[in-house]
Design a protein around this motif. Structure first.
Motif, PDB file in Angstrom:
ATOM      1  N   ARG A  60      43.506  28.682  49.839  1.00 15.43           N
ATOM      2  CA  ARG A  60      42.601  28.235  48.923  1.00 15.43           C
ATOM      3  C   ARG A  60      41.164  28.649  49.050  1.00 15.43           C
ATOM      4  O   ARG A  60      40.708  28.257  50.104  1.00 15.43           O
ATOM      5  N   THR A  83      45.423  33.065  37.157  1.00 21.66           N
ATOM      6  CA  THR A  83      44.227  33.629  37.662  1.00 21.66           C
ATOM      7  C   THR A  83      43.125  33.335  37.029  1.00 21.66           C
ATOM      8  O   THR A  83      41.730  33.935  37.347  1.00 21.66           O
ATOM      9  N   PHE A 135      40.910  36.964  40.649  1.00 19.70           N
ATOM     10  CA  PHE A 135      40.955  35.719  39.956  1.00 19.70           C
ATOM     11  C   PHE A 135      39.614  35.810  39.413  1.00 19.70           C
ATOM     12  O   PHE A 135      38.392  36.179  39.908  1.00 19.70           O
ATOM     13  N   CYS A 187      45.538  31.400  45.888  1.00 10.53           N
ATOM     14  CA  CYS A 187      46.314  32.701  46.070  1.00 10.53           C
ATOM     15  C   CYS A 187      47.459  32.142  46.744  1.00 10.53           C
ATOM     16  O   CYS A 187      47.571  31.794  48.156  1.00 10.53           O
ATOM     17  N   ILE A 208      40.167  28.102  44.087  1.00  8.98           N
ATOM     18  CA  ILE A 208      41.010  29.222  43.693  1.00  8.98           C
ATOM     19  C   ILE A 208      42.092  29.238  44.571  1.00  8.98           C
ATOM     20  O   ILE A 208      42.109  29.384  46.002  1.00  8.98           O
ATOM     21  N   LEU A 247      36.701  33.128  38.027  1.00 14.93           N
ATOM     22  CA  LEU A 247      35.863  31.869  37.911  1.00 14.93           C
ATOM     23  C   LEU A 247      35.214  31.676  36.778  1.00 14.93           C
ATOM     24  O   LEU A 247      34.150  32.378  36.654  1.00 14.93           O
ATOM     25  N   TRP A 303      38.927  36.682  51.397  1.00 16.30           N
ATOM     26  CA  TRP A 303      38.468  36.280  50.156  1.00 16.30           C
ATOM     27  C   TRP A 303      37.152  37.315  49.978  1.00 16.30           C
ATOM     28  O   TRP A 303      36.254  37.077  50.904  1.00 16.30           O
ATOM     29  N   VAL A 324      40.299  30.399  36.529  1.00 18.83           N
ATOM     30  CA  VAL A 324      39.988  29.122  37.019  1.00 18.83           C
ATOM     31  C   VAL A 324      38.636  28.671  36.420  1.00 18.83           C
ATOM     32  O   VAL A 324      37.897  29.179  36.239  1.00 18.83           O
TER      33      VAL A 324
END
Length: 289
Positions: free
Chosen positions: A116, A56, A144, A70, A68, A146, A82, A58
């Motif tokens: 993604r 989770t 997630f 999922c 990312i 980033l 998203w 990135v």
């Protein structure tokens, strides 16, 4: 695990048993109907749920590509969206993009199990949370994080390499500024992936933890000339230009040291231009004859 079973006996000209079984494992709920005398198990579609096997957190280099991933099981007729955390902006729903920023694209596998979110090129401001959401009622979400980095790579020895035909092309790539080890370090000549090249005599040794990779091509040929790119998964790629020359071409430059093997020369652009022109004339003469 919670399991509840209901058995209903109905007499209406014949005997029928309807069995409803509900099992709950975390957020996964299943139910089914069974009729005696029949081998058919009628299943109510199970609820979608997230696969927790993916990271989770990135990391992506600024200027590179962030991906990312999922993973969803039993998606059914629901949709995956998203959402960017900092402003709750809906970026994509399914494969449709709902932002005017063309850097954001959503992809999925053919079985709709992996979704993604790709961001290219990444900016430092892209750091933050991103929500993968399933359109159930109530909504199900997975967050997630980033984090952008300043990771970069370079090939030791300069941007151009001159070597004699038959010598070994020997290139070393180094990565710094990365947070996690690279998942892969790929080498390309032009667009050809050398890690899976059918050409013999290629050796690639990588230390992903330290961020080092060495490419050796034995018994180089004139056609091995070209742009060579080191492309780690956790860093921006880097490219050098390799010129494989005949012994005759090199004889005119005896004062230039380090032209045997694969030792690079720094800033040889005027020399390279002359050699390229000379090679072109030789090839043209050979074709005419």
């Amino acid at each position: 695990m919670l399991k509840i079973e209901f058995i209903l006996f109905i007499i209406c000209g014949h005997f029928t048993v309807v069995r409803l079984s509900v099992e709950k494992r975390g957020s996964h709920v299943r139910s089914s109907n069974y009729s005696p005398g029949s081998d058919t198990l009628l299943q109510v579609p199970p609820e979608p749920w997230f696969n927790d096997s993916v990271q989770t957190e990135v990391f992506a280099p600024v200027g590179g590509r962030a991906s990312i991933e999922c993973r969803v099981t039993n998606l059914g007729d629901t949709a995956v969206s998203w959402i960017r955390g900092r402003d709750l902006h809906i970026l994509t729903i399914g494969s449709i993009t709902y932002t005017q920023d063309p850097r954001f694209i959503s992809h999925h596998t053919e079985d709709y199990k992996i979704w993604r979110l790709s961001i290219f090129p990444t900016l430092a401001t892209d750091s933050g949370t991103y929500e993968c959401q399933i359109s159930t009622e109530p909504k199900r979400s997975k967050l997630f994080v980033l984090k952008t980095t300043d990771a970069r790579s370079w090939i030791l020895g300069g941007t151009e390499v001159l070597l004699r035909e038959g010598g070994a092309i020997n290139l070393t790539c180094q990565v710094e500024g990365h947070i996690r080890p690279a998942e892969y370090i790929h080498w390309f000549r032009g667009s050809d992936l050398l890690n899976q090249s059918p050409r013999g005599g290629i050796a690639i040794n990588s230390d992903k933890g330290r961020g080092l990779s060495n490419l050796v091509i034995h018994k180089s040929l004139l056609k091995d000339s070209g742009n060579y790119t080191c492309s780690p998964s956790n860093s921006l790629p880097t490219t050098v230009q390799v010129h494989v020359l005949t012994k005759t071409d090199l004889a005119a430059f005896q004062t230039a040291a380090g032209l045997t093997g694969a030792e690079p020369r720094t800033n040889p652009t005027p020399l390279v231009l002359y050699l390229v022109l000379l090679s072109t004339l030789v090839l043209y003469s050979d074709n005419r004859s």
